[in-house]
Structure formats: structure tokens, C-alpha cells
Design a protein around this motif. Structure first.
Motif, PDB file in Angstrom:
ATOM      1  N   VAL A  78       0.848  -1.189   0.000  1.00  0.00           N
ATOM      2  CA  VAL A  78       0.000   0.000   0.000  1.00  0.00           C
ATOM      3  C   VAL A  78       0.888   1.245   0.000  1.00  0.00           C
ATOM      4  O   VAL A  78       0.573   2.256  -0.615  1.00  0.00           O
ATOM      5  CB  VAL A  78      -0.941   0.001   1.229  1.00  0.00           C
ATOM      6  CG1 VAL A  78      -1.714   1.297   1.318  1.00  0.00           C
ATOM      7  CG2 VAL A  78      -1.894  -1.175   1.164  1.00  0.00           C
ATOM      8  N   LEU A  81      -3.505  -8.748   5.317  1.00  0.00           N
ATOM      9  CA  LEU A  81      -3.398  -7.776   6.409  1.00  0.00           C
ATOM     10  C   LEU A  81      -4.782  -7.513   7.001  1.00  0.00           C
ATOM     11  O   LEU A  81      -5.743  -7.292   6.282  1.00  0.00           O
ATOM     12  CB  LEU A  81      -2.820  -6.463   5.866  1.00  0.00           C
ATOM     13  CG  LEU A  81      -2.846  -5.257   6.809  1.00  0.00           C
ATOM     14  CD1 LEU A  81      -1.862  -5.440   7.949  1.00  0.00           C
ATOM     15  CD2 LEU A  81      -2.537  -3.974   6.050  1.00  0.00           C
ATOM     16  N   PRO A 118      -6.335  -4.656   8.750  1.00  0.00           N
ATOM     17  CA  PRO A 118      -5.884  -3.290   8.999  1.00  0.00           C
ATOM     18  C   PRO A 118      -6.307  -2.770  10.368  1.00  0.00           C
ATOM     19  O   PRO A 118      -7.182  -3.327  11.015  1.00  0.00           O
ATOM     20  CB  PRO A 118      -6.569  -2.472   7.894  1.00  0.00           C
ATOM     21  CG  PRO A 118      -7.283  -3.425   7.032  1.00  0.00           C
ATOM     22  CD  PRO A 118      -7.389  -4.713   7.748  1.00  0.00           C
ATOM     23  N   PRO A 159      -0.446  -4.003  -4.061  1.00  0.00           N
ATOM     24  CA  PRO A 159      -1.134  -4.763  -3.018  1.00  0.00           C
ATOM     25  C   PRO A 159      -1.851  -5.998  -3.568  1.00  0.00           C
ATOM     26  O   PRO A 159      -1.890  -7.037  -2.921  1.00  0.00           O
ATOM     27  CB  PRO A 159      -2.151  -3.778  -2.456  1.00  0.00           C
ATOM     28  CG  PRO A 159      -1.748  -2.442  -2.901  1.00  0.00           C
ATOM     29  CD  PRO A 159      -0.876  -2.597  -4.093  1.00  0.00           C
ATOM     30  N   GLU A 160      -2.417  -5.875  -4.805  1.00  0.00           N
ATOM     31  CA  GLU A 160      -3.117  -7.027  -5.378  1.00  0.00           C
ATOM     32  C   GLU A 160      -2.194  -8.234  -5.470  1.00  0.00           C
ATOM     33  O   GLU A 160      -2.577  -9.354  -5.146  1.00  0.00           O
ATOM     34  CB  GLU A 160      -3.617  -6.736  -6.805  1.00  0.00           C
ATOM     35  CG  GLU A 160      -4.573  -5.604  -6.943  1.00  0.00           C
ATOM     36  CD  GLU A 160      -3.847  -4.353  -7.384  1.00  0.00           C
ATOM     37  OE1 GLU A 160      -3.464  -3.590  -6.477  1.00  0.00           O
ATOM     38  OE2 GLU A 160      -3.669  -4.138  -8.580  1.00  0.00           O
ATOM     39  N   ARG A 190     -12.277 -12.171   7.292  1.00  0.00           N
ATOM     40  CA  ARG A 190     -12.126 -11.745   5.904  1.00  0.00           C
ATOM     41  C   ARG A 190     -10.704 -11.992   5.416  1.00  0.00           C
ATOM     42  O   ARG A 190     -10.480 -12.478   4.307  1.00  0.00           O
ATOM     43  CB  ARG A 190     -12.479 -10.261   5.769  1.00  0.00           C
ATOM     44  CG  ARG A 190     -12.566  -9.784   4.347  1.00  0.00           C
ATOM     45  CD  ARG A 190     -12.847  -8.312   4.280  1.00  0.00           C
ATOM     46  NE  ARG A 190     -11.737  -7.551   4.816  1.00  0.00           N
ATOM     47  CZ  ARG A 190     -11.810  -6.270   5.150  1.00  0.00           C
ATOM     48  NH1 ARG A 190     -12.922  -5.616   5.020  1.00  0.00           N
ATOM     49  NH2 ARG A 190     -10.755  -5.641   5.636  1.00  0.00           N
ATOM     50  N   VAL A 203      -1.314  -9.837  -2.062  1.00  0.00           N
ATOM     51  CA  VAL A 203      -2.425 -10.660  -1.543  1.00  0.00           C
ATOM     52  C   VAL A 203      -2.437 -12.000  -2.262  1.00  0.00           C
ATOM     53  O   VAL A 203      -2.586 -13.054  -1.647  1.00  0.00           O
ATOM     54  CB  VAL A 203      -3.782  -9.936  -1.723  1.00  0.00           C
ATOM     55  CG1 VAL A 203      -4.922 -10.869  -1.395  1.00  0.00           C
ATOM     56  CG2 VAL A 203      -3.859  -8.712  -0.840  1.00  0.00           C
ATOM     57  N   ARG A 239     -16.972 -12.596   1.173  1.00  0.00           N
ATOM     58  CA  ARG A 239     -16.787 -12.930  -0.247  1.00  0.00           C
ATOM     59  C   ARG A 239     -15.631 -12.112  -0.834  1.00  0.00           C
ATOM     60  O   ARG A 239     -14.857 -12.608  -1.651  1.00  0.00           O
ATOM     61  CB  ARG A 239     -18.079 -12.640  -0.999  1.00  0.00           C
ATOM     62  CG  ARG A 239     -18.193 -13.263  -2.356  1.00  0.00           C
ATOM     63  CD  ARG A 239     -19.607 -13.775  -2.637  1.00  0.00           C
ATOM     64  NE  ARG A 239     -20.614 -12.715  -2.695  1.00  0.00           N
ATOM     65  CZ  ARG A 239     -20.901 -12.020  -3.801  1.00  0.00           C
ATOM     66  NH1 ARG A 239     -20.245 -12.245  -4.917  1.00  0.00           N
ATOM     67  NH2 ARG A 239     -21.829 -11.103  -3.773  1.00  0.00           N
ATOM     68  N   LEU A 240     -15.527 -10.857  -0.372  1.00  0.00           N
ATOM     69  CA  LEU A 240     -14.432 -10.018  -0.856  1.00  0.00           C
ATOM     70  C   LEU A 240     -13.083 -10.585  -0.442  1.00  0.00           C
ATOM     71  O   LEU A 240     -12.113 -10.517  -1.197  1.00  0.00           O
ATOM     72  CB  LEU A 240     -14.571  -8.610  -0.284  1.00  0.00           C
ATOM     73  CG  LEU A 240     -15.419  -7.669  -1.098  1.00  0.00           C
ATOM     74  CD1 LEU A 240     -15.764  -6.456  -0.265  1.00  0.00           C
ATOM     75  CD2 LEU A 240     -14.679  -7.249  -2.355  1.00  0.00           C
ATOM     76  N   GLY A 241     -13.037 -11.124   0.785  1.00  0.00           N
ATOM     77  CA  GLY A 241     -11.779 -11.698   1.246  1.00  0.00           C
ATOM     78  C   GLY A 241     -11.338 -12.840   0.356  1.00  0.00           C
ATOM     79  O   GLY A 241     -10.154 -13.094   0.187  1.00  0.00           O
ATOM     80  N   PHE A 269     -12.090 -13.180  -2.924  1.00  0.00           N
ATOM     81  CA  PHE A 269     -12.328 -12.991  -4.357  1.00  0.00           C
ATOM     82  C   PHE A 269     -11.165 -13.449  -5.227  1.00  0.00           C
ATOM     83  O   PHE A 269     -11.348 -13.756  -6.400  1.00  0.00           O
ATOM     84  CB  PHE A 269     -12.740 -11.553  -4.670  1.00  0.00           C
ATOM     85  CG  PHE A 269     -11.613 -10.600  -4.900  1.00  0.00           C
ATOM     86  CD1 PHE A 269     -11.045 -10.487  -6.164  1.00  0.00           C
ATOM     87  CD2 PHE A 269     -11.128  -9.808  -3.886  1.00  0.00           C
ATOM     88  CE1 PHE A 269     -10.015  -9.608  -6.386  1.00  0.00           C
ATOM     89  CE2 PHE A 269     -10.087  -8.928  -4.106  1.00  0.00           C
ATOM     90  CZ  PHE A 269      -9.527  -8.827  -5.347  1.00  0.00           C
ATOM     91  N   ARG A 303     -11.441 -18.208  -6.995  1.00  0.00           N
ATOM     92  CA  ARG A 303     -12.764 -18.251  -7.621  1.00  0.00           C
ATOM     93  C   ARG A 303     -13.470 -19.586  -7.398  1.00  0.00           C
ATOM     94  O   ARG A 303     -14.585 -19.775  -7.827  1.00  0.00           O
ATOM     95  CB  ARG A 303     -12.623 -18.007  -9.134  1.00  0.00           C
ATOM     96  CG  ARG A 303     -12.188 -16.624  -9.472  1.00  0.00           C
ATOM     97  CD  ARG A 303     -13.402 -15.716  -9.647  1.00  0.00           C
ATOM     98  NE  ARG A 303     -13.047 -14.315  -9.511  1.00  0.00           N
ATOM     99  CZ  ARG A 303     -12.446 -13.603 -10.441  1.00  0.00           C
ATOM    100  NH1 ARG A 303     -12.126 -14.150 -11.571  1.00  0.00           N
ATOM    101  NH2 ARG A 303     -12.163 -12.333 -10.234  1.00  0.00           N
TER     102      ARG A 303
END
Lengths: 244, 359
Positions: free
Chosen positions: A50, A80, A82, A70-71, A147, A74, A98-100, A102, A105
Motif C-alpha cells: 500500500v 493484512l 488493517p 497490493p493485489e 475476511r 495478496v 466474499r471479498l476476502g 475474491f 474463484r
């Protein structure tokens, strides 16, 4: 697993890190301690990408990751949690989780991971369709950790997980962190609550104003550094002197 | 008896979609059967507006960025589809200075409308590339400036748009069935997009840009995709609108229209499809009623002066009242679901509501 060498980072003209080096081995739980402004969060932000470090190297599993986005960190397996329970308040618990996940798939894997999170955090199952912003502070912290775990991280970094939580909640969170460690998760923990952190970690680093003051096991740290003086200021001007 | 179970599960999972689609289609059919021409016109106009507002929701609602340029994409779609669909004879009559190779072009209406959307999307893709990197006030101001640029181009490029004069002679293709099909398709698309991984990541970035970055969301990328997709749909909506109204000038794609579209989106709640739908319906009805009242007042000679702008004034006041009463819109940031009573699960005034905020 993770090696940080001679890391310099700055916010504009202000240099926040002056050559920090640290190491986390696989399966370890390591604490990064220090007062406000010592550079703990900056170190974590540099590792995730970041914040772009000015100088120095960060290697993860033998690969250089300094200046990576950062992508990509991960995807490589660093997650992380935060500071300040940064969950997405208007999204539901489900959507947060779900975001955690993503990056992966795989539908079946998502289901298994979700069941595992429900076992670790039964409260999240109850609140599955509620907006994250409606959860209590401790629940939000659990959601933030869940997450992060959904991406199946190889290294989990926690930034002040006990900040602003009630003592009982803090106990629960610390119990949870040592539980995660026992299951084999590698953890880098940033904490202000040094005493509590030292109870559960294998090793600790102490940061002061952007550079490393001490590193070693909790026992060594307790013996050689007056922890109270680090946080509250001793009688000396140089209030976090290492007593050799 | 597996099939009924499957259907009821689908109904439950997609209840929002059914709650919106069923009345939309049902009212459409009833009006088609019994409606007067005026009512049919109003409903067609509502369907067209719904397409455009849902396109606005796709970008603005999910990203939190105030999308000033939206009406510009509508305009580009309207002009491009018109130029593509009109017969060369009509074009040379309507726009005397048009470039000869543009005059020769003629396509059937549906491909012309779709291509109009593509033209809008291409312009958005070029402009959005630098702009989606900007956040907060800077991002909003540059989008506003872009609207002005597009407007100036529309009023000055008389080889294409006939300048500030009226652009006329389009076929009257859009009637209720066409508009209804368009609205249904866009509703499905907007719903799918909001729930998709892309839409979810965009909403995460709206809530907290830095937290989203920390979990690996590429904020610029998800914004950019939404911006271009929204422009594509807005351009198609513009084409459908153009073939409904059949003559227009650049004035139709500027501040007044932008304000109308924003009112439709924000009154209902920009964070949800249900909100955009409700807002569009309410504003359409309110506008028609107010317009009747306004012309009634003027015709009856109730006052010694003419009442102009009453509609706009009341709409603006309505928007202020709704936003004070419910900052995140009447429906709010969460979709309505069946059963309707789960309202307590919504973060109305709690942290993380969808405040109208140039993020």
C-alpha cells in the motif's frame, strides 16, 4: 518466510522508517511492538505494498516483493487485518467475506472456508446477512480477521487487533490469535498492548522512531527492556534505553 | 417435485429482482391494453429513464463518485445512433453541413442504437483512463469539466450535431414494448453487476479505498470498468431516448438533465437497484403531476403572472427534504428483499451508510 532488510519508508518529506530489518519464519508468531508513531503500521503497509518503500528489500518465500502492488502481494499469500477494524460497513457480512475470497474463484473452496469461519466465529453465521457497520466493535474485529483468513494467507498480519476493545473482547481476540497460530498460521502481530502480546508470541521486535531497538524472545525482551518506560516514558531523557 | 423447490429457492435468492420486475412488466402490459396515449407516453418515458438511471447507478451508486459526465454519454449515444439510423435524404435536409461520408451511412435502428452505446463507451474509455485515477473533489471537478467540454463540442461541431440547432428527423422506433424490453434487460444487467465480484469490489472501494487496496482490490481498475460499462448502457439508453423523442438539441444533455437524473437516483437511494428504481418512478410521477398543476395554474388565470419553473423548484425542495429525512435515500443502500419486514438489518444512520459523498 518473510525477510525485510534495511527498509526505508517515508510519507512525503517525513521519513518514517530508517532501515528496519526483520524476519518471520514459517509457523512462527512474531510481535512488532512500539509506541505510536514508531513505524509499526508503516512497516506493515510497506510489506503489503500500500505504501511504496524508498529503499530496502522485502522478500517473501524467496521472491522480492518491495514495490509490488497490493493485489499481487495478496495473491502471493500475505493478508493484512488493517488497524481500526477496517471492514466495509455498508456491505453485509457475507459480502465482506466474499471479498476476502475474491482472489480464489473456486466455489467449493469458498464453501469450505466459509464453514470453517463459522466454526471459528459462530457470531458471523448469525449475522450473515446484516450490514457490517451494524456489528459491535469486537464482532467487526472478528469479521476483519475472518475476511483476511478467507484468502487462505500463508502470512497473516494483524495491526492492533485489540485497539478499542473491551477487556473481555481483548481476551477473546488474543485467545483466537494463539488458536490460529496453533493451527499453523504464520502471524506477524502489531500491538500496543505489549504485555498481552508477549504472552503469546515466539519472538518480538521493538521499534522506536522508525528504527529497530531490540529483537529477541519475550523473556529476553522483558529482562533487557523496561517495557513500561517504553510506553510511558522513564526518568531518563532517552526513555527506551536497552539495559545490557 | 424438485422443480417447485428449485423455483422457490430461486425466488428467494433473487427476490429483489422479482419484486422490481413483476410490477414493471405487469404495469407495462396493463397500460398497453387499456392506457391512453398520454399514459403510454409517460410509461415509455419512465422505462427509458429507468435505463439511463440504472446505468448511472452502476457507476455512481457502486463507486460513490458523483458522475457528472453521465448525461454526456446519453447525448453521444443519442447523436451517434441518430446519425447511424437516419436515411441519407433526411440527414442532408436536417444537418446541411454534415460530412458526406456520415451522410451515406445508414443502419437499421437496433444496431444503430447499440453502436451509439459503443461510441459513448469508447469516448468514456479514453477520457476515463486518466480520470479514474483521481479521487475526492479533484475527481468530481474533472468529471464536471468533462461534461462542459462535451457540451461545447456538441454545440459547436455543426458538421455532426447541427450545432446548437435542433437535430431532427429520427424514426419513431421506441414505443412502450421496445422501451420495456430495454428497461428489463438493463435492470437484469445492473443487478447482475452489483452482485458480481467486480461490483462488490467497487462497493468495497467506495466504503474504504485503503482497506479495499489492502485486501487486494485494484481500485482504479474496478472503477474504470464500471465507468466504461455505465457509459455503454447510458449511450444505448440515449439512443432509445432519441428514437422516442425524435428531435433534440445539445441543451437536452446538460445541467438540467443531469440534475433530473441525479434526483431520480439519489431520492430513492443510489446504493441499490431498488433505490434507483423507486426514485425514477417517484420522480416521473411527481414531475407529470407538477407539470399538470403548473399548466393548469397558468391556463386558469389564477395569478396575474405566469408560473414557470414550479416543477423544477418543487423537485429541488423534495430532494432536500428527502435527503434530510433519509440521507441514504428512501430505500437506502440495501436492496429490498422478500419478505419485506427485514428492515432492521439496514444501516440507516449507523456507520458506513451510503452518504452522497464524492469519494
Amino acid at each position: 518466510m518473510l525477510t525485510v532488510q534495511n527498509l526505508y519508508a517515508s510519507y512525503g518529506a517525513i521519513t518514517a522508517l530508517h532501515g528496519v530489518s526483520l524476519e518471520v519464519a514459517e509457523g512462527e508468531i512474531v510481535a512488532l511492538l512500539g509506541i505510536n508513531g514508531a513505524g509499526k503500521s508503516t512497516t506493515l503497509k510497506s510489506i503489503t505494498g500500500v505504501l511504496r518503500p524508498v529503499r530496502g528489500s522485502i522478500t517473501f518465500l524467496g521472491e522480492e516483493i518491495a514495490n509490488k502492488s497490493p493485489e499481487s502481494t495478496v495473491k502471493k499469500g500475505i493478508s493484512l487485518v488493517p488497524e481500526g477494524r477496517d471492514i466495509f460497513g455498508s456491505l453485509t457480512v457475507e459480502e465482506n467475506l466474499r471479498l476476502g475470497a475474491f482472489a480464489n474463484r473456486d466455489r467449493a473452496r469458498y464453501k469450505t472456508d466459509l464453514d470453517e469461519m463459522f466454526q471459528l466465529f459462530p457470531i458471523l453465521k448469525e449475522r450473515f446477512h446484516q450490514a457490517g457497520g451494524l456489528l459491535s466493535g469486537g464482532e467487526q474485529q472478528m469479521l476483519a480477521i475472518a475476511r483476511a483468513l478467507m484468502s487462505r494467507p500463508k502470512l497473516l498480519m494483524l495491526d492492533e487487533p485489540s485497539l478499542g476493545l473491551s477487556p473481555t473482547m481483548t481476551d477473546q481476540i488474543f485467545e483466537l490469535i494463539s488458536g490460529l497460530h496453533e493451527r499453523g498460521t504464520t502471524i506477524l502481530l502489531v500491538e500496543q498492548n505489549a504485555e498481552r502480546a508477549l504472552e503469546i508470541v515466539d519472538r518480538a521486535y521493538l521499534l522506536t522512531t522508525g528504527s529497530l531497538e531490540f529483537s529477541g524472545t519475550p523473556d529476553e525482551l522483558r529482562r533487557k527492556v523496561d517495557i513500561a518506560s517504553v510506553y510511558f516514558g522513564g526518568e531518563d531523557d532517552d526513555h527506551c534505553e536497552v539495559q545490557l | 417435485m424438485r422443480l417447485p423447490e428449485k423455483i422457490s429457492a430461486l425466488l428467494k435468492r433473487r427476490s429483489t429482482l422479482f419484486l422490481l420486475l413483476v410490477p414493471l412488466i405487469a404495469v407495462g402490459f396493463v397500460l398497453q391494453a387499456v392506457g391512453t396515449p398520454l399514459i403510454l407516453n409517460i410509461y415509455t418515458y419512465f422505462c427509458v429513464n429507468l435505463m439511463i438511471v440504472l446505468a448511472l447507478q452502476m457507476f455512481m451508486g457502486n463507486s460513490g463518485i458523483l458522475a457528472w459526465t453521465h448525461v454526456a454519454w446519453v447525448g453521444i449515444g443519442a447523436y451517434a445512433s441518430g446519425i447511424l439510423s437516419m436515411a441519407p435524404m433526411v440527414k442532408s435536409l436536417g444537418v446541411p453541413n454534415m460530412y458526406p461520408h456520415l451522410v451515406e451511412l445508414q443502419l437499421p435502428v437496433v444496431p444503430a442504437i447499440l453502436l451509439g452505446g459503443v461510441v459513448a463507451a469508447i469516448v468514456a474509455a479514453i477520457i476515463g483512463w486518466p480520470l479514474m485515477r483521481l479521487s475526492n473533489a479533484v475527481g468530481v471537478i474533472t468529471l464536471f469539466a468533462t461534461l462542459i467540454v462535451v457540451h461545447v463540442v456538441m454545440t459547436q461541431w455543426d458538421n455532426v450535431t447541427n450545432g446548437p440547432r435542433t437535430f431532427f428527423g429520427l424514426q419513431e422506433f421506441t414505443r412502450l414494448p421496445q422501451a420495456l424490453v430495454g428497461a428489463i434487460l438493463v435492470l437484469l444487467l445492473a443487478h447482475w453487476y452489483r452482485e458480481s465480484s467486480l461490483g462488490l469490489r467497487l462497493r468495497a472501494a467506495r466504503d474504504d479505498r485503503f482497506a479495499a487496496m489492502a485486501i487486494g482490490v485494484s481500485v482504479v481498475q474496478v472503477r474504470y470498468v464500471a465507468f466504461v460499462l455505465s457509459a455503454l448502457i447510458a449511450g444505448i439508453g440515449g439512443g432509445v431516448w432519441a428514437h422516442f423523442i425524435t428531435s433534440f438539441s445539445p441543451k437536452a444533455f446538460y445541467i438540467t438533465e443531469t440534475f433530473l437524473l441525479l434526483t431520480m437516483l439519489v431520492i430513492g437511494g443510489q446504493g441499490s437497484i431498488s433505490g434507483a428504481f423507486t426514485g425514477t418512478a417517484l420522480v416521473t410521477v411527481a414531475r407529470e403531476v407538477l407539470r399538470q398543476v403548473e399548466s393548469g395554474m397558468n391556463n386558469s388565470g389564477m395569478f396575474s403572472f405566469e408560473v414557470y419553473g414550479l416543477t423544477e423548484l418543487v423537485m429541488a425542495v423534495l430532494m432536500v427534504i428527502v435527503l434530510i429525512w433519509r440521507p441514504s435515500g428512501i430505500i437506502g443502500g440495501q436492496e429490498i428483499t422478500w419478505p419485506l419486514l427485514k428492515r432492521k438489518n439496514r444501516p440507516d444512520d449507523g456507520p458506513g451508510t451510503d452518504v452522497v459523498e464524492p469519494a
